[in-house]
Structure formats: C-alpha cells, structure tokens
Design a protein around this motif. Structure first.
Motif: not given
Length: 173
Positions: A80-89
C-alpha cells in the motif's frame, strides 16, 4: 480494527490470525508513527491481559509460522505504501525460559536472534536498511528510498524511539 492513542496521536491497527497447527489465535498490533514508520508487536490472544504478553512462550514450536504471518501483515502495508519502514522490539526472554540454557545476557534474546535471521533472509538490502540495538533488542528495517532521499535517517528514528519510549536506544548502523 483501528484505534487512536489520544495522548501520542499514534494509530494502532489490530490484526488477528489463527495458527492451523495449534489452533491458537494471535494478535498483531501495528503502531503508526510519523514518517511512514510502523512498529509491530504480537502475542497469543490467550495472554492478552498479561503484562508479559509479548514475552510468554506458547511452547507450540511454530515460531516460523507465526513470524511469517506477521511478515504477511508487513507486506500488506508495504504494498500500500512503498515508502514504509518497520521496527520491532524483541521481547526479553523470561527467567524461567532461559533457566539451564547457556544464554548470554545483553547479546539479544533468542527471539531477537530468530527475528533477525528471518528478516535478513527475507528482505534484501535493496529495499530495507536493517539496523539494530542488540542490548535493547530493537530491530529496524528502514526504507532505502526514504533513507537515500534524506526523508528519514537512523539518528532521527533513534531520537523518536528514545522520546516515545524514554529509552536509551543506540542503533548500530
């Protein structure tokens, strides 16, 4: 399902999936932050009221299936959004889970190491710059297009994490 945290203006999407092996239902929380950054958390629905819900192990021995389901959620957002970044702990291992196992403190939990291996194997460096803080078991997948354009930086994400969670995250670039 979507909810808003009025105190921080964060948006939280809730996803659920059911394991075909154990028949357990899992909840994936996706927190939206500024700058097209999403944080993922998941837990077994049977422990949703527990303060340790992210750390509790189900002992069903199906982590690959569960993480793969979380990755499918990530891919939905990415498509949906090719600019998205992800993170998790990666939640810390509970003391009773590491008793008798030769696990060095501060080297990252078993979860963290497993998540890291899966992310490196599934996502190449062309799409995401993968960085981490092994002491706090924070793992970030920063969108390369956003990074190249200067729209985001590791330092800005680090500052935002520290401000939001009152932590002292130091991301290894």
């Amino acid at each position: 399902m979507r909810s808003r945290d009025a105190s921080s203006l964060r948006i939280v999407d809730l996803w659920t999936f059911k394991s075909l092996k154990s028949n357990k239902r899992y909840i994936v929380e996706v927190e939206g932050f500024e700058g097209d950054f999403l944080g993922l958390k998941f837990y077994w629905k049977g422990v949703e009221k527990s303060k340790n819900r992210y750390s509790l192990l189900t002992n069903d021995y199906e982590p690959r299936t569960i993480i793969r389901s979380c990755i499918e959620v990530m891919l939905r957002y990415y498509h949906e959004n090719k600019l998205v970044s992800f993170g998790f702990v990666a939640a810390p291992d509970l003391d009773e889970d590491i008793k008798g196992k030769n696990i060095e403190k501060g080297s990252g939990s078993r979860r963290y190491k497993f998540y890291q291996r899966m992310m490196i194997n599934l996502f190449g460096p062309e799409t995401f710059h993968q960085v981490s803080d092994t002491t706090k078991t924070v793992y970030l997948m920063i969108n390369m297009e956003q990074l190249r354009s200067g729209a985001v930086s590791v330092k800005r994400i680090e500052r935002a994490l520290n401000q939001t969670y009152n932590g002292e995250f130091v991301i290894d670039s």
